[in-house]
Design an enzyme around this catalytic site. Sequence first.
Site, mmCIF file in Angstrom:
data_model
loop_
_atom_site.group_PDB
_atom_site.id
_atom_site.type_symbol
_atom_site.label_atom_id
_atom_site.label_comp_id
_atom_site.label_asym_id
_atom_site.label_seq_id
_atom_site.Cartn_x
_atom_site.Cartn_y
_atom_site.Cartn_z
ATOM 1 N N TYR A 16 0.801 -1.130 0.167
ATOM 2 C CA TYR A 16 0.040 0.167 0.066
ATOM 3 C C TYR A 16 0.838 1.415 0.026
ATOM 4 C CZ TYR A 16 0.934 -1.508 4.633
ATOM 5 O OH TYR A 16 1.577 -2.117 5.729
ATOM 6 N N SER A 245 8.510 -0.044 9.730
ATOM 7 C CA SER A 245 8.406 -1.283 9.149
ATOM 8 C C SER A 245 6.657 -1.907 9.463
ATOM 9 C CB SER A 245 9.159 -2.160 9.944
ATOM 10 O OG SER A 245 8.469 -2.392 11.257
ATOM 11 N N LYS A 246 6.736 -2.813 8.499
ATOM 12 C CA LYS A 246 5.475 -3.314 8.378
ATOM 13 C C LYS A 246 4.664 -3.707 9.669
ATOM 14 C CE LYS A 246 4.764 -3.698 3.852
ATOM 15 N NZ LYS A 246 5.873 -4.571 2.890
ATOM 16 N N ARG A 247 5.855 -4.073 10.555
ATOM 17 C CA ARG A 247 5.297 -4.478 11.762
ATOM 18 C C ARG A 247 4.787 -3.405 12.578
ATOM 19 N NH1 ARG A 247 7.764 -5.566 15.960
ATOM 20 N NH2 ARG A 247 6.545 -6.580 17.610
ATOM 21 N N HIS A 248 5.475 -2.360 12.552
ATOM 22 C CA HIS A 248 5.002 -1.211 13.270
ATOM 23 C C HIS A 248 5.092 0.227 12.459
ATOM 24 C CE1 HIS A 248 8.919 0.262 14.575
ATOM 25 N NE2 HIS A 248 8.263 1.363 14.787
#
Length: 465
Positions: A16, A245-248
């Site tokens: 995205y 990051s995608k994680r946060h």
Amino acid sequence: MSHPVRTRFAPSPTGYLHIGGARTALFAWAYARRHGGTFILRIEDTDVARSTPEAVQAILDGMAWLGLAHDEGPFYQMQRMDRYKEVIAQMLVAGTAYHCYMAPDELERLREEQMARKEKPRYDGRWRPEAGKVLPAPPTGVQPVVRFRNPFDGVVAWDDQVKGRIEISNGELDDFIIARADGTPTYNFCVVVDDWDMGITHVIRGDDHVNNTPRQINLLQALGAPVPQYAHLSMILGDDGTKLSKRHGAVSVMQYDDDGYLPEAVLNYLARLGWSHGDEEVFSMEQFVQWFDLDHITSSAAQFNTEKLNWLNAHYLKSAVDARLAGEVAQRLAKRGIDPEAGAPLEQVAALYKDRVANLNELADALEPFCVVVHPSAEMIATHLTDVARAALKMLRGKLAECAWEKAAISAAMKETLAACGLKMPQVAMPLRVALLGQPQSPAIDAVLAVLGRDEVLGRLDRYL
RNA sequence: GUCCCUAUCGUCUAGAGGCCUAGGACAAUACCCUUUCACGGUAUGAACCGGGGUUCGAAUCCCCGUGGGGACGCCA
């Protein structure tokens, strides 16, 4: 002013549009707008394995939500293959590129040896043609890659519009691959051909591309193409100071929509993150476009601060038109399975609450009790709806049934009740809030009553009397 | 490891050698307003990474450290 400004935003559709990409797009867009130029959207989808149509759509949606309209494109690199292959063929003929038959595992071994020797890993040029050099015979059955013949010595330098002059020695670079063994072109090559073909004058992009810039400049020069201006934006760090990051933290800009942020708040926040115009904090996009320049972009990384975004969002909420707010809230209530038409007119209720909330979800939370039957907890009823309070509410109900339905008359009815019962305002207002809205806090109680409507007020009251 | 970038309040930043006793904003704290909760208003605390230079004068220029980030792919 001799050349019309042309900027581009060139995301790869592997995910995205996140907040960092959105800011890059915003700056490239603003620069084009500022100079009456053209903003181009280019989708860099040559990584077939990771690119998806969903991601393309997500990027388009994000841009649309932010209102960053492109003037040309979207162009898709996968649709420009013929052009890339044409240029590669020309370079092969011109001798600015050559075939390399080195096997991937062989290359890998070379890299490891170099690392072990604490050297920068780079291709050693074994298939690079030189005058008087005898090349090995091409192995049979091996499809070669095409490498760019990078200049051997000298330096590549450019005046980065945000970081200042940057010089890289050509000795640091190697002959990078511009076409894979299967013939597909690689990133640095596509970017160069595209920027050239699309007449890009200002490349505004993330800081992580600084290292690609000298390679791209060398390629451009080998092609005889003009070298654009470069402006490298530093990255945005997460709320905790670490890399997004995608994680946060690296969420889609559309998540901000879900979270109840107004696009103008996100835009204003992003504009101010890494760019400044003196002490100006709150400004419209029109104003931003007039002020925007490359000189006032910060060269160091910036940490994202949700609290400041919240403050800006609250600010824009306060000044938003009631009808728009009502529409936004209606959608959110509908998603919760609540009929937004069921209670008091949302527009009027929104007007009452918009300067008390920080986002649209909070606004929806605040308006929800106006649309549904509320059920205060037993504890809340016990605390607030005491016998004394009920007696006062009963008297008030009688007056409310008959008074004119507007704030002043409602307020007068309350004051008469207070005087008659010997109570203070909060002693009646709090129980009234609990009975009507299920919670002891609300805007001015007379305004709440006025907006709720007589029938609704009396009906809700009767459940406790 | 090599190369590149970077460094002002907790955070975003102003600052282009004297306007700096370092300004603004968010956040924090206190008070005021108040019909509850908010909004709002006022005030307070809070920073030039360290060390060397250059200069009459450095947050600003240079060098060296240190911290942080990025890049070194037949990814983009």
